[in-house]
Design a protein around this motif. Structure first.
Motif, PDB file in Angstrom:
ATOM      1  N   LEU A 105       3.508  -4.561  -9.118  1.00  0.00           N
ATOM      2  CA  LEU A 105       3.953  -3.186  -8.911  1.00  0.00           C
ATOM      3  C   LEU A 105       5.271  -2.990  -9.645  1.00  0.00           C
ATOM      4  CD1 LEU A 105       3.214  -3.119  -5.108  1.00  0.00           C
ATOM      5  CD2 LEU A 105       1.852  -2.065  -6.901  1.00  0.00           C
ATOM      6  N   ARG A 106       5.549  -1.762 -10.078  1.00  0.00           N
ATOM      7  CA  ARG A 106       6.802  -1.485 -10.779  1.00  0.00           C
ATOM      8  C   ARG A 106       7.986  -1.839  -9.896  1.00  0.00           C
ATOM      9  NH1 ARG A 106       5.492   4.354 -12.887  1.00  0.00           N
ATOM     10  NH2 ARG A 106       4.013   3.758 -14.455  1.00  0.00           N
ATOM     11  N   GLY A 107       8.840  -2.707 -10.393  1.00  0.00           N
ATOM     12  CA  GLY A 107      10.039  -3.052  -9.668  1.00  0.00           C
ATOM     13  C   GLY A 107       9.774  -3.858  -8.403  1.00  0.00           C
TER      14      GLY A 107
ATOM     15  N   TYR B 143      -2.155  -8.572   2.523  1.00  0.00           N
ATOM     16  CA  TYR B 143      -1.764  -7.156   2.534  1.00  0.00           C
ATOM     17  C   TYR B 143      -2.821  -6.343   1.789  1.00  0.00           C
ATOM     18  CZ  TYR B 143       2.972  -8.084   4.229  1.00  0.00           C
ATOM     19  OH  TYR B 143       4.059  -8.439   4.993  1.00  0.00           O
ATOM     20  N   ILE B 144      -2.894  -5.066   2.111  1.00  0.00           N
ATOM     21  CA  ILE B 144      -3.766  -4.155   1.381  1.00  0.00           C
ATOM     22  C   ILE B 144      -2.943  -2.960   0.925  1.00  0.00           C
ATOM     23  CG2 ILE B 144      -5.851  -4.853   2.622  1.00  0.00           C
ATOM     24  CD1 ILE B 144      -5.643  -2.170   4.175  1.00  0.00           C
TER      25      ILE B 144
ATOM     26  N   MET C  68       1.411   2.554  -0.244  1.00  0.00           N
ATOM     27  CA  MET C  68       2.078   1.573   0.605  1.00  0.00           C
ATOM     28  C   MET C  68       1.298   0.267   0.593  1.00  0.00           C
ATOM     29  SD  MET C  68       2.534   4.375   3.627  1.00  0.00           S
ATOM     30  CE  MET C  68       0.980   5.104   3.104  1.00  0.00           C
ATOM     31  N   ALA C  69       2.015  -0.828   0.776  1.00  0.00           N
ATOM     32  CA  ALA C  69       1.385  -2.135   0.984  1.00  0.00           C
ATOM     33  C   ALA C  69       1.550  -2.438   2.461  1.00  0.00           C
ATOM     34  CB  ALA C  69       2.054  -3.197   0.133  1.00  0.00           C
ATOM     35  N   ILE C  70       0.421  -2.705   3.149  1.00  0.00           N
ATOM     36  CA  ILE C  70       0.498  -2.991   4.583  1.00  0.00           C
ATOM     37  C   ILE C  70      -0.206  -4.291   4.914  1.00  0.00           C
ATOM     38  CG2 ILE C  70       0.593  -0.524   5.145  1.00  0.00           C
ATOM     39  CD1 ILE C  70      -2.286  -0.893   6.346  1.00  0.00           C
TER      40      ILE C  70
ATOM     41  N   ILE D 115       6.706   0.946   1.273  1.00  0.00           N
ATOM     42  CA  ILE D 115       6.340   1.960   0.281  1.00  0.00           C
ATOM     43  C   ILE D 115       6.455   1.315  -1.088  1.00  0.00           C
ATOM     44  CG2 ILE D 115       6.997   4.157  -0.785  1.00  0.00           C
ATOM     45  CD1 ILE D 115       8.005   5.049   1.987  1.00  0.00           C
ATOM     46  N   THR D 116       5.391   1.402  -1.871  1.00  0.00           N
ATOM     47  CA  THR D 116       5.386   0.797  -3.203  1.00  0.00           C
ATOM     48  C   THR D 116       5.342   1.835  -4.317  1.00  0.00           C
ATOM     49  OG1 THR D 116       2.982   0.556  -3.132  1.00  0.00           O
ATOM     50  CG2 THR D 116       4.294  -1.326  -2.388  1.00  0.00           C
TER      51      THR D 116
END
Length: 130
Positions: free
Chosen positions: A31-33, A41-42, A118-120, A91-92
């Motif tokens: 993911l960016r940054g 995680y999903i 989001m990654a949860i 939050i991604t």
């Protein structure tokens, strides 16, 4: 059969067939940054849409207030997920678009639309440990 209908149908079939391959090839990208989505995680996406009447006056302030409302709603998404299905949430990604419209003829409205990603980590299923 209409040529446009055939083209549209063909495009939908091709995209449908490519969908699983595309989702698999992108799922492991960083993911960016951020780091990659950790194991266990999903990724969850949520769409947000606001329609706010524009009063005569300071349009710029109204637009800023509307965008702030969008970000407040986006920020609360993790809290909702943590209250329901998630043990952890980050939050991604966020995106938003703002425009003024007068679709229904009842005056200008400010439209704010956006996506939150989001990654949860899901909570264990009830009874999974039994």
């Amino acid at each position: 059969m209409n040529k446009r209908l055939i083209s549209a149908t063909l495009c939908m079939l091709l995209l449908g067939a490519a969908g699983p391959a595309l989702s698999q090839s992108f799922s492991g990208l960083p993911l960016r940054g951020q780091h990659q989505i950790p194991d266990g995680y999903i990724s969850v996406q949520s769409g947000i849409s606001l329609s706010i009447p524009i009063a005569d006056g300071n349009d710029e302030k109204q637009q800023q207030d509307a965008i702030k409302s969008f970000y407040r709603i986006a920020a609360s998404n993790c809290a909702v997920l943590l209250d329901t299905i998630a043990d952890d949430c980050q939050i991604t990604g966020l995106s938003s678009n703002t425009d003024a419209t007068n679709i229904d003829g009842r005056g200008q409205k400010l439209m704010v639309r956006g996506q939150i990603t989001m990654a949860i980590k899901l909570k264990p299923a009830a009874g999974a440990g039994k």
